[in-house]
Design an enzyme around this catalytic site. Structure first.
Site, PDB file in Angstrom:
ATOM      1  N   ASN A   9      33.834  31.041  36.521  1.00  0.00           N
ATOM      2  CA  ASN A   9      35.073  31.118  37.276  1.00  0.00           C
ATOM      3  C   ASN A   9      35.351  29.996  38.134  1.00  0.00           C
ATOM      4  OD1 ASN A   9      37.292  31.873  38.983  1.00  0.00           O
ATOM      5  ND2 ASN A   9      36.222  33.782  39.673  1.00  0.00           N
ATOM      6  N   ARG A  92      37.792  32.481  33.102  1.00  0.00           N
ATOM      7  CA  ARG A  92      38.823  32.918  34.159  1.00  0.00           C
ATOM      8  C   ARG A  92      40.012  31.835  33.889  1.00  0.00           C
ATOM      9  NH1 ARG A  92      40.173  31.985  40.340  1.00  0.00           N
ATOM     10  NH2 ARG A  92      42.268  33.193  40.115  1.00  0.00           N
ATOM     11  N   HIS A 180      45.475  37.478  40.458  1.00  0.00           N
ATOM     12  CA  HIS A 180      44.111  38.200  40.546  1.00  0.00           C
ATOM     13  C   HIS A 180      43.934  39.263  39.770  1.00  0.00           C
ATOM     14  CE1 HIS A 180      44.931  36.450  44.825  1.00  0.00           C
ATOM     15  NE2 HIS A 180      44.103  35.770  44.304  1.00  0.00           N
ATOM     16  N   ARG A 240      48.154  28.235  51.529  1.00  0.00           N
ATOM     17  CA  ARG A 240      49.462  28.325  50.838  1.00  0.00           C
ATOM     18  C   ARG A 240      50.471  29.228  51.618  1.00  0.00           C
ATOM     19  NH1 ARG A 240      47.042  30.806  45.389  1.00  0.00           N
ATOM     20  NH2 ARG A 240      45.110  30.370  46.201  1.00  0.00           N
ATOM     21  N   GLU A 378      35.071  39.925  39.753  1.00  0.00           N
ATOM     22  CA  GLU A 378      35.857  39.300  38.663  1.00  0.00           C
ATOM     23  C   GLU A 378      34.986  38.957  37.351  1.00  0.00           C
ATOM     24  OE1 GLU A 378      39.420  37.231  41.054  1.00  0.00           O
ATOM     25  OE2 GLU A 378      37.614  36.395  41.134  1.00  0.00           O
TER      26      GLU A 378
END
Length: 400
Positions: A9, A92, A180, A240, A378
């Site tokens: 990841n 990922r 996500h 962000r 994840e």
């Protein structure tokens, strides 16, 4: 399939990896590791699944930093793959565009297409693809699989996916994709494991971390999501901005003289919690601060989250459950309480003690909406999707 899978990841400032042993449908975690501080002083931590520490050290990495990091990963995992050979690496990958809605074996043609999507994810896509290319250099014999963050949202409601812009642009692929997805895939599976009844409910899943988004979910499927064509939209985040008025962007160009590069840097790196507070993108720092701008940033973050939760409920014409996940969602009782208190009007009642204890269910018995904490994973999704692609390839070869 049997053997080992390495789940990778890669982010803009960190690189997480996990090694799993795979025996049929069983996935056993062997190692977990992480490189942090890639934009400053790189630091490596590695632990066995038991918690035994394998490495905890600062690194001096030169110009070939990422290649050095990946080489170190191979050195670390070698002793753990003697009896269970490494079969593949699962990556990922932020964006799959319109072409990829499921994991795919990586080759030159796939990589070429994924390169075209870099403008849609300038923080993450380049780091994802850089790791793929370096692994191909270090271990060209090793199959690599791309697992996409956009894939979970591929079938969201058309009304949620389409932007109200001229059709000629929408038809070219300018649409909401959502992100996500690996996290939401894991949460959807966990909801089914807890109970099919729970999975059938109208749930809003709040993935709250340095990057934050929401997903409206029913029957394990996405209905709507807050991020759009890029991971810049939706909720206010660490650095962000989240969604802002397009007219604001135009005004900054026309009045302030900002270039596209200036705007990109501002909206991705200098906005959000950092931009409003002027202190830090980390909510832990802001919660510990007495500065008024820190409090203002926190209040704006909570306001943004609750407003968007209500919008996700509107997309499903109701809401039965709220699930908190990811770094902030799983660990910050303060932020969860602030969000839930602002949702009292739609039937959320928090159990204060359960919330402080990070319990699985943190809503009070009388709450109309069930509120849960479900830690996400994840990397195990990466491993499972990678094993599936490799297994399907083996079956195809056997059939041929």
């Amino acid at each position: 399939m049997n053997g080992s899978i390495l789940a990778l990841n890669a982010g803009s400032s960190s690189l997480k990896f996990r090694l799993y042993e795979v025996h049929g449908e069983q996935f056993t975690l062997i190692l977990r590791g992480q490189f942090d501080g890639l934009n400053a002083t790189p630091h490596l931590t590695v632990k066995e699944a038991s918690g035994k520490e394998i490495a905890d050290l600062d690194l001096e990495l030169e110009d070939n930093m990422r290649e050095d990091m990946l080489s170190r990963i191979f050195e670390i995992i070698v002793p753990y793959t003697v009896n269970n050979p490494l079969r593949a690496v699962g990556h990922r990958v932020l964006h799959g565009g319109e072409r990829f809605s499921a994991p795919v074996l990586l080759d030159d043609a796939v990589l070429d297409y994924l390169e075209t999507l870099v403008p849609m994810g300038p923080l993450h896509q380049p780091a994802n693809l850089a790791s793929v290319k370096l692994f191909r250099k270090i271990r060209p014999d090793l199959p690599q699989v791309a697992c996409f963050d956009t894939a979970f949202h591929v079938n969201i409601d058309e009304r949620a996916a389409r932007y109200p812009i001229p059709r000629r642009y929408g038809d070219k692929g300018y649409r909401r994709f959502g992100f996500h997805g690996l996290s939401y895939t894991y949460i959807a599976e966990r909801l089914h494991q807890i109970s099919d009844y729970l999975a059938r409910k109208r749930s809003v899943v709040a993935h709250l971390g340095n990057g934050s988004s929401l997903c409206a979910m029913r029957n394990g499927k996405a209905v709507d999501t807050t991020m759009g064509m890029t991971p810049l939209g939706g909720l206010m985040m660490g650095t962000r901005s989240g969604t802002v008025d397009p007219g604001l962007v135009l005004a900054l160009i026309e009045t302030e003289g900002l270039s596209p590069a200036d705007l990109k840097h501002m909206l991705y790196y200098d906005s959000g919690l950092l931009g409003v507070s002027g202190i830090s993108p980390d909510l832990r720092d802001l919660l510990a601060s007495d500065e008024p701008y820190a409090a203002q940033a926190i209040a704006l973050y909570v306001f943004s989250a609750t407003r968007e939760i209500a919008s996700m409920a509107a997309s499903m014409e109701g809401m039965d459950a709220l699930v908190f996940t990811a770094g902030i969602g799983e660990n910050s009782a303060v932020i969860r309480k602030m969000i839930c208190d602002r949702l009292a009007w739609i039937g959320v009642t928090l159990d204060e003690e359960a919330n402080q204890a990070n319990a699985a269910i943190i809503s009070a018995p009388e709450s109309r909406i069930e509120v849960r904490i479900i830690p996400t994973d994840e990397e195990v999704v990466l491993a499972k999707q990678t094993a599936k692609v490799i297994g399907e390839g083996e079956h195809g070869e056997a059939a041929a």
